[in-house]
Design a protein around this motif. Sequence first.
Motif, PDB file in Angstrom:
ATOM      1  N   GLU A 125     -74.297  -1.940 -24.544  1.00  0.00           N
ATOM      2  CA  GLU A 125     -75.382  -0.979 -24.381  1.00  0.00           C
ATOM      3  C   GLU A 125     -75.898  -1.002 -22.942  1.00  0.00           C
ATOM      4  OE1 GLU A 125     -78.810  -1.477 -26.934  1.00  0.00           O
ATOM      5  OE2 GLU A 125     -79.913  -0.184 -25.562  1.00  0.00           O
ATOM      6  N   LEU A 130     -77.083   3.387 -25.268  1.00  0.00           N
ATOM      7  CA  LEU A 130     -77.253   3.083 -26.684  1.00  0.00           C
ATOM      8  C   LEU A 130     -76.325   3.952 -27.530  1.00  0.00           C
ATOM      9  CD1 LEU A 130     -78.668   1.544 -28.886  1.00  0.00           C
ATOM     10  CD2 LEU A 130     -80.477   3.228 -28.880  1.00  0.00           C
ATOM     11  N   TYR A 138     -72.320  -0.050 -33.847  1.00  0.00           N
ATOM     12  CA  TYR A 138     -73.252  -0.078 -34.978  1.00  0.00           C
ATOM     13  C   TYR A 138     -72.921   0.939 -36.070  1.00  0.00           C
ATOM     14  CZ  TYR A 138     -76.042  -2.667 -31.567  1.00  0.00           C
ATOM     15  OH  TYR A 138     -76.483  -3.566 -30.645  1.00  0.00           O
ATOM     16  N   ASN A 617     -98.975   6.851 -32.091  1.00  0.00           N
ATOM     17  CA  ASN A 617     -99.330   5.956 -33.197  1.00  0.00           C
ATOM     18  C   ASN A 617    -100.126   6.645 -34.296  1.00  0.00           C
ATOM     19  OD1 ASN A 617     -98.138   3.644 -32.006  1.00  0.00           O
ATOM     20  ND2 ASN A 617     -99.897   3.503 -30.661  1.00  0.00           N
ATOM     21  N   TYR A 628     -94.011  12.789 -34.930  1.00  0.00           N
ATOM     22  CA  TYR A 628     -94.552  11.768 -34.036  1.00  0.00           C
ATOM     23  C   TYR A 628     -94.646  12.328 -32.625  1.00  0.00           C
ATOM     24  CZ  TYR A 628     -92.724   8.888 -37.830  1.00  0.00           C
ATOM     25  OH  TYR A 628     -92.442   8.353 -39.042  1.00  0.00           O
ATOM     26  N   ARG A 645     -91.142  13.881 -32.078  1.00  0.00           N
ATOM     27  CA  ARG A 645     -90.002  13.400 -32.848  1.00  0.00           C
ATOM     28  C   ARG A 645     -90.246  13.817 -34.292  1.00  0.00           C
ATOM     29  NH1 ARG A 645     -87.199   8.201 -31.836  1.00  0.00           N
ATOM     30  NH2 ARG A 645     -85.731   7.921 -33.543  1.00  0.00           N
ATOM     31  N   ALA A 647     -88.805  13.351 -38.082  1.00  0.00           N
ATOM     32  CA  ALA A 647     -87.877  12.524 -38.834  1.00  0.00           C
ATOM     33  C   ALA A 647     -88.111  12.646 -40.326  1.00  0.00           C
ATOM     34  CB  ALA A 647     -88.012  11.063 -38.402  1.00  0.00           C
ATOM     35  N   LYS A 655     -86.268   0.464 -48.105  1.00  0.00           N
ATOM     36  CA  LYS A 655     -86.292  -0.484 -46.991  1.00  0.00           C
ATOM     37  C   LYS A 655     -87.546  -1.353 -47.065  1.00  0.00           C
ATOM     38  CE  LYS A 655     -85.376   2.629 -43.761  1.00  0.00           C
ATOM     39  NZ  LYS A 655     -85.043   3.280 -42.493  1.00  0.00           N
ATOM     40  N   TYR A 656     -88.665  -0.694 -47.314  1.00  0.00           N
ATOM     41  CA  TYR A 656     -89.908  -1.453 -47.372  1.00  0.00           C
ATOM     42  C   TYR A 656     -89.904  -2.422 -48.551  1.00  0.00           C
ATOM     43  CZ  TYR A 656     -92.209   1.193 -43.662  1.00  0.00           C
ATOM     44  OH  TYR A 656     -92.552   1.728 -42.448  1.00  0.00           O
TER      45      TYR A 656
ATOM     46  N   ILE B 487     -89.729  -7.871 -39.329  1.00  0.00           N
ATOM     47  CA  ILE B 487     -89.923  -6.778 -40.285  1.00  0.00           C
ATOM     48  C   ILE B 487     -91.183  -5.987 -39.931  1.00  0.00           C
ATOM     49  CG2 ILE B 487     -90.595  -6.337 -42.676  1.00  0.00           C
ATOM     50  CD1 ILE B 487     -88.492  -8.469 -43.449  1.00  0.00           C
ATOM     51  N   ILE B 491     -91.712  -2.042 -39.139  1.00  0.00           N
ATOM     52  CA  ILE B 491     -92.722  -1.169 -39.747  1.00  0.00           C
ATOM     53  C   ILE B 491     -93.562  -0.508 -38.657  1.00  0.00           C
ATOM     54  CG2 ILE B 491     -94.784  -1.154 -41.218  1.00  0.00           C
ATOM     55  CD1 ILE B 491     -93.435  -3.382 -42.849  1.00  0.00           C
ATOM     56  N   ASP B 494     -91.529   2.139 -37.119  1.00  0.00           N
ATOM     57  CA  ASP B 494     -91.435   3.256 -38.057  1.00  0.00           C
ATOM     58  C   ASP B 494     -92.715   4.072 -38.022  1.00  0.00           C
ATOM     59  OD1 ASP B 494     -90.379   4.866 -39.957  1.00  0.00           O
ATOM     60  OD2 ASP B 494     -90.803   3.546 -41.652  1.00  0.00           O
ATOM     61  N   PHE B 495     -93.807   3.377 -37.982  1.00  0.00           N
ATOM     62  CA  PHE B 495     -95.104   4.054 -37.993  1.00  0.00           C
ATOM     63  C   PHE B 495     -95.353   4.796 -36.690  1.00  0.00           C
ATOM     64  CE2 PHE B 495     -99.672   4.021 -37.142  1.00  0.00           C
ATOM     65  CZ  PHE B 495    -100.115   4.746 -38.226  1.00  0.00           C
ATOM     66  N   SER B 496     -95.012   4.155 -35.579  1.00  0.00           N
ATOM     67  CA  SER B 496     -95.328   4.763 -34.285  1.00  0.00           C
ATOM     68  C   SER B 496     -94.275   5.746 -33.807  1.00  0.00           C
ATOM     69  CB  SER B 496     -95.454   3.689 -33.211  1.00  0.00           C
ATOM     70  OG  SER B 496     -96.548   2.888 -33.462  1.00  0.00           O
ATOM     71  N   TRP B 497     -93.025   5.410 -34.023  1.00  0.00           N
ATOM     72  CA  TRP B 497     -91.949   6.202 -33.416  1.00  0.00           C
ATOM     73  C   TRP B 497     -91.088   6.912 -34.449  1.00  0.00           C
ATOM     74  CZ3 TRP B 497     -90.203   1.221 -30.552  1.00  0.00           C
ATOM     75  CH2 TRP B 497     -91.193   0.848 -29.641  1.00  0.00           C
ATOM     76  N   GLY B 498     -91.258   6.573 -35.711  1.00  0.00           N
ATOM     77  CA  GLY B 498     -90.481   7.255 -36.722  1.00  0.00           C
ATOM     78  C   GLY B 498     -89.115   6.675 -36.965  1.00  0.00           C
ATOM     79  N   ARG B 499     -88.925   5.434 -36.608  1.00  0.00           N
ATOM     80  CA  ARG B 499     -87.669   4.803 -36.993  1.00  0.00           C
ATOM     81  C   ARG B 499     -87.938   3.346 -37.276  1.00  0.00           C
ATOM     82  NH1 ARG B 499     -86.876   1.593 -33.610  1.00  0.00           N
ATOM     83  NH2 ARG B 499     -86.352   1.444 -31.448  1.00  0.00           N
ATOM     84  N   PHE B 500     -87.311   2.843 -38.335  1.00  0.00           N
ATOM     85  CA  PHE B 500     -87.542   1.465 -38.731  1.00  0.00           C
ATOM     86  C   PHE B 500     -86.729   0.532 -37.852  1.00  0.00           C
ATOM     87  CE2 PHE B 500     -86.608  -2.264 -41.346  1.00  0.00           C
ATOM     88  CZ  PHE B 500     -87.883  -2.612 -41.739  1.00  0.00           C
ATOM     89  N   GLY B 502     -83.795   0.729 -34.655  1.00  0.00           N
ATOM     90  CA  GLY B 502     -83.109   1.653 -33.748  1.00  0.00           C
ATOM     91  C   GLY B 502     -82.017   1.002 -32.933  1.00  0.00           C
ATOM     92  N   TRP B 503     -81.599  -0.205 -33.302  1.00  0.00           N
ATOM     93  CA  TRP B 503     -80.571  -0.957 -32.569  1.00  0.00           C
ATOM     94  C   TRP B 503     -80.942  -1.104 -31.100  1.00  0.00           C
ATOM     95  CZ3 TRP B 503     -77.691  -3.566 -35.706  1.00  0.00           C
ATOM     96  CH2 TRP B 503     -77.374  -3.039 -36.952  1.00  0.00           C
ATOM     97  N   ASP B 504     -82.212  -1.218 -30.837  1.00  0.00           N
ATOM     98  CA  ASP B 504     -82.675  -1.513 -29.488  1.00  0.00           C
ATOM     99  C   ASP B 504     -82.276  -2.948 -29.150  1.00  0.00           C
ATOM    100  OD1 ASP B 504     -84.721  -0.964 -27.260  1.00  0.00           O
ATOM    101  OD2 ASP B 504     -85.350  -2.885 -28.104  1.00  0.00           O
TER     102      ASP B 504
END
Lengths: 676, 600
Positions: A125, A130, A138, A617, A628, A645, A647, A655-656, B487, B491, B494-500, B502-504
Amino acid sequence: MRLNSRPLGIPETEGRITAPGGACPGAIGVIGLRIPAVHVDSSPFAAGSLDILFLRVRVTVMAKKRGGKSGPAHSRINAPQQEKAVDPSWGGPILASLRFLGSLKLALVLMAVSIVVLARATFLESERDLDYALWFIYHSWWFITLVSLLAGNVVVAMLLKLPWKRRHIGFLVAHAGLLVLMAGSFQTFVAGIDGHVQVVEGGPPAESLILRDRSQLTTSWREGDATVAVDFSFAPGPADWPGGRTKDLGESDEIRVKVLGLYRHAYGTAGWGEDPSGVSSPVIHFALVGADGRQVTEKWLVGRKTIGTTMTVGPTNVTLSEVPVRSMLADLLDPPTDKLGAKGLLSIHYKGQVKQIPVDENVGKTVSIGDDGTKVEIVRYLAQPTSEPDGTFNSAGDEPHNPMLDLWVHLPNVKEPLRQLSLAKTPLMDFSGSRGIECPVKFFYHHPAVAVRQAVEFLQAPDGKLFCRVGTGKRYESRGEVGEGDTIKTSSGYQVHLLRHVRHARRETKFTPVKKKPGQSAAPEAAAHFEVSVAGETQEIWLQRNNRQFGAYTMQTPKGPMRIDFDYAQCPLGFSLKLIDFERGMNPGGMGDATYSSVVEIEDKSGLTQQHKIAMNEPAEYGKFTLYQSGFDNAGDGREVSRLRVAYDPGRLLKYAGCVMICLGTFMVFYLRGLF
Amino acid sequence: MYRSMATLIVLLATALPAPAAGETFQTDAWRYLPVLGGGRHKPLDTLARDSVWAITGQTSVADPESGQTVEPTALYLEMVLQRQDWGPAADPHVAGGLSELAAYFASHEPDKWDEAPLLPVTNAQLRKALAMDDGQKRISPVELCKAKIEDPESSKRAPFLIWVQSVRPDESGKFGKFQKAARELSERLWSYHILRTAQGLRMMPIRGDKTGRWYSAAALTRLDFDDKSDPSGEMRMVQLHLRDAKAAYLADSPESFNEASDALLATLRELGPKLVDESKDYPTPGIIRLEVGYNTWRPFRVAWIFTLIAAVGLAIGSTNTRWKAVSVAGLVALAVGLGAILIGLVIRWVLKGTPPVTNLYESVVFTALGTAAFGLVFGLWSRRHGILAAAAVVTTIILLLADFCPSVLDPALRPLPPVLRSPEFLVIHVMTIMLGYAALALAVGIGNVTLGTYLLGLHQEETIKVQCRFTYESLKAGVLLLLVGTILGGIWADFSWGRFWGWDKKEVWALITLLAYLIILHARHTNWLGNRGMTAGAVLCFTFVLMAWYGVNFLHGGLHNYGLSGEEGPLWVGSACLLQLAFVGAAIIVSYNRPTAKFD
């Protein structure tokens, strides 16, 4: 001296039951016996107040292992596996392989492999980006296989523990949680939508979201009053396609699209290529070379139908024209000079035959041409034609100045005669198309008052052959047929070097792949090579994604002109979204952004509108989508552009739930062992 | 609560012997002057310290004439007030370009500060290009203004101030090391210029300004207020006092300076809160005093002094069971150290308004807090010197790193970027992760104590077993916290950016770290790893933590293209990891060749 007990392998001071696993098949050698042990504590902190910490009495049962290693108390989880290993009913190659699949050894190997792969991926990466890591690692089939193997390993390991006991709860919850998390992630991977919309303050509403990782080719054409569009979408990937890789995007509405190649980043340079439909005009590419042999300039010249194109280059003019009929070449290459009367000579071309009529004695007369009764009537001669507001022509005087003939063509089976005009200065100008009926009779008007220009004139015959004549100012000299590589000398000593001749040209963009440097943000967009077939007609085109100049192409098809656009794939939102206001909150003193937020108006299909505020946020939810605030830009005219964004994550709940289970289960395994 | 703490600190501060009044310039009260800088309100004390750091890359500066170290605020005021001319600025709110600076020296004689070698030039290539002597590591502002630089590409010589403005990043938006060093140097000069011309001393809010801007001292002296813009006349009073103070300072008259500055500060105290817009705050005296106290007492330095004492005390105490007092003193010192870290973090929380886990420095300090806390719990639980000493040593090391690497771990209080302004999630996420790191760091500490005592042959088998058990406990706590924290991070994302997920890179390295520790726990669980293997694993796996925490930051745009200031960082960390590996290897080799001792 204090009554004490210690968990975890401190055999000297604790009671221990040794369960000789190998020799005691089926025995539940490891159970929750609570045996207090006497412990001599030699710590200097013998303060009584600390005793509370030492009052815990724990179970410590050790399973005897190979090599006599003493493990921690909860090695009992492992013990049933050992029991089963010697249980005769647990036999057979299937079970043996199942046990291998569910073994901790395999799990550890898989985890170690994952570590190596993941670490490599992060370096990849950094070197690329990415998208590259996602595509090749991935989201690759083998990485998904690796994760699936791990999931399978967990499933089998859980099944091998059957029948489950109370003490298994923590283990089961944690590992089932992992599976649930994986299931949720897979659901997101397969069915999730993750894109963005960009809306301008007070600008048009967004109807669809843009997906970054997919591209689409949109073909659209007019059908009646409506525009019909068909999309072909595909994932281009993060890298240049290797040679030979193609992708068929399928067929829809008689349109078939194939991707023949792709550059991830490419610079486009406009040029010309052969148009297979054979209807477009010619193009030449030439160089002008001075008398001293030095090249002055290099130009592309696009010929226009019916009138041709002239370009003034240096001291000379270069023209490119199409000759409508082959027989007219003689008019150009070898024009009559001596027989011209006061009003000139009209060449009439019909079905390969040429008839030259002196205008002087034929004004107002009808001349019959050909054998099928076709006649041409020279209605009027206008020495200085001027056009009147009502569409008629008059002559401003008798001194010839671009003289014109007003002609009527009487076709055998056509009632009304076709009106044609022939101008001496622009003899190739053909008004035939303006009446909607192509006139089969062509004219070339020679007039003595029209001066010979200083020019290099290229003439393309209907068969595509290129001819050339050079005007010296006094007369025209024919250079006969010319081709690429030929040099034409002008009267002024300059030379025109013909570099390229395209018979029927269409704009073609050449793309050169470029490599993006790590961290470089402004790399050029992807360019792809498409093969588009419409009802048997096939064309190959290069287009650049999301590019104003090179992103669209109009193809002539049996359906009529069809527009082709290459862009990011889009996905309908199901509502329209308008940016009402965008705000940036600053730190004290205007130093840096503290927050950004957008006020958007969402209008659903039934026309109901509602306003939402979206801030960093503070996402907003609408329908299945969550919106978002991700960034902002400037439209260039002072209006602000908000980037959102958008989604949809169907796997979120799983997941949760999985996450909660993993944490809970791990906590139970670590700390609530005594309770179960 | 912080108010009482602030009061306490102020009481302590005022209890210090005050210098004889009347004869010297009194600048102490100026330390408490609220100013605006770097996007937040702070006392002049902080601004002065930040400016000294920004200009010199050092925390203190010596007077070029007397050679004595000057207190930052006194230094700041001296540098501001000694300057004859605060420069021409067309717009009182906007500072001019670097050319302004060159123009100044064309018409003014440089003073002692202009000629002092303040600006560090760390890059050898840059020193050469500026034709500096090889031994000369610093350059004075006036020298730099007049310096010519040889462009490394064209080999042409050009005035530095002009050349540096033409430096452009390459295609990937990055600067080469040389260019970076040059830009850094010009920024230092710029900071110096801003300080000297009093443009950085933003001391009075602009009345009702919606964006919350403040007037600088330079702007204040130039502005013309009338009865309309200044109905109460207080702003003109501020102006007057400021001019008086400056004149008195230049006239070398301490009495009138002290008088004018007392009046000025008193007026500003009264006026400040009245000027700010309703949507903005004016810092309260309590907050200002708290920050000055924090700057003065440096709780994290106090903390490492105590944890160092604890480490020594506990190590000595462990050698002889009869020296109980030494051990208890060590334990108390560790607890005091823990308390000091806690106080420091709470103060930062109060000052910033956000919990103190939002940059690398704070996360490092928070980890020290966690290590000390876990160490105390496990130490008291196990009642082993080794564990307490390990905790004390690890805490000390972490705090020393935080205290002595300000270029990597920036201790300055800065406003948060927008994306991090989600206190609840961010704070819980980062705190959990940092506590996890703390537990894992403690495991490294205990593991190393175990390996060390084993290597030295000082070990008792029983002690080793207890230490291994608590290594295991630390691992458990660390892994669980890391798991929960990762985890929570998902969350939050997910809450801020919309992804849980992201393979960052940061996410992936957190996952790698978890996997590595899970391998150890699983292997320990089935006894494929004994105590020895687990100890070695616990120690070595921390490499992954370092990678996830620190190394990842260098994993972008290629491995060679990282921040100039942190250039040697990865080298040091890498060397430490190798040393650790060698240490573990030695212990394992010894354990194979020592048939009598049980450590496997």
